[in-house]
Design a protein around this motif. Structure first.
Motif, PDB file in Angstrom:
ATOM      1  N   GLU A   8       0.478  -0.981   0.197  1.00  0.00           N
ATOM      2  CA  GLU A   8       0.013   0.130   0.174  1.00  0.00           C
ATOM      3  C   GLU A   8       0.996   1.229  -0.045  1.00  0.00           C
ATOM      4  O   GLU A   8       1.794   1.106   0.250  1.00  0.00           O
ATOM      5  N   ASN A   9       0.834   2.628  -0.442  1.00  0.00           N
ATOM      6  CA  ASN A   9       1.557   3.592   0.011  1.00  0.00           C
ATOM      7  C   ASN A   9       2.153   3.434  -1.413  1.00  0.00           C
ATOM      8  O   ASN A   9       3.501   3.875  -0.238  1.00  0.00           O
ATOM      9  N   GLU A  10       2.682   3.196  -2.251  1.00  0.00           N
ATOM     10  CA  GLU A  10       3.940   2.746  -2.876  1.00  0.00           C
ATOM     11  C   GLU A  10       4.191   4.426  -2.819  1.00  0.00           C
ATOM     12  O   GLU A  10       5.322   4.847  -3.082  1.00  0.00           O
ATOM     13  N   LYS A  11       3.657   5.255  -3.817  1.00  0.00           N
ATOM     14  CA  LYS A  11       3.830   6.450  -4.266  1.00  0.00           C
ATOM     15  C   LYS A  11       4.376   6.898  -2.823  1.00  0.00           C
ATOM     16  O   LYS A  11       5.117   8.002  -3.014  1.00  0.00           O
ATOM     17  N   CYS A  12       3.575   6.542  -1.696  1.00  0.00           N
ATOM     18  CA  CYS A  12       4.440   7.717  -0.472  1.00  0.00           C
ATOM     19  C   CYS A  12       5.760   7.501  -0.518  1.00  0.00           C
ATOM     20  O   CYS A  12       6.538   8.541   0.557  1.00  0.00           O
ATOM     21  N   LEU A  13       6.058   6.560  -0.282  1.00  0.00           N
ATOM     22  CA  LEU A  13       6.930   5.916  -0.261  1.00  0.00           C
ATOM     23  C   LEU A  13       8.314   6.244  -1.372  1.00  0.00           C
ATOM     24  O   LEU A  13       9.795   6.977  -1.102  1.00  0.00           O
ATOM     25  N   GLN A  14       7.647   5.848  -2.561  1.00  0.00           N
ATOM     26  CA  GLN A  14       8.998   7.002  -3.337  1.00  0.00           C
ATOM     27  C   GLN A  14       9.352   7.883  -3.632  1.00  0.00           C
ATOM     28  O   GLN A  14      10.697   8.507  -3.159  1.00  0.00           O
ATOM     29  N   ASP A  15       7.852   8.977  -3.422  1.00  0.00           N
ATOM     30  CA  ASP A  15       8.020  10.395  -2.534  1.00  0.00           C
ATOM     31  C   ASP A  15       9.091  10.286  -1.229  1.00  0.00           C
ATOM     32  O   ASP A  15       9.760  11.587  -1.665  1.00  0.00           O
ATOM     33  N   PHE A  16       9.303   9.952  -0.261  1.00  0.00           N
ATOM     34  CA  PHE A  16      10.175   9.792   0.657  1.00  0.00           C
ATOM     35  C   PHE A  16      11.694   9.571   0.024  1.00  0.00           C
ATOM     36  O   PHE A  16      12.205  10.739   0.786  1.00  0.00           O
TER      37      PHE A  16
END
Length: 96
Positions: A8-16
């Motif tokens: 879940e929330n892979e985009k958030c991890l990429q942004d981090f």
């Protein structure tokens, strides 16, 4: 580290990761807890709880990994850790 995935929330991890430059994909340290007396009701146990696995990415001045300001310690509950082909932790428990 050569890659990562998130359920879940892979985009958030990429942004981090994108917010930092330098050696953010370098494993700075790993820790395996050895203390069988510690117990927890949480999935995120103290680092020294027997069988708990933590991996830190990015900066770690103790080991000379200093090419970034990022340091992220990630708890991995129920991990299986293999060293030289032998499991030393299975499903979050130390192998006897």
């Amino acid at each position: 580290m050569t890659g990562f995935k998130a359920r879940e929330n892979e985009k958030c991890l990429q942004d981090f990761f994108a917010a930092y430059s330098g050696s953010k994909d370098v494993v700075a340290s790993v820790q395996i807890g050895l203390n069988p007396a510690l117990k927890t009701q949480s999935k995120i146990a103290p680092p020294n709880t027997a069988g708990m696995f933590w991996v830190s990415l990015g900066r770690d001045d103790r080991f000379g990994v200093t090419g970034t300001t990022m340091n992220w310690s990630i708890p991995v509950s129920n991990a299986t850790v293999t060293v030289d082909g032998k499991n030393i932790v299975e499903n979050g428990r130390l192998v006897q």
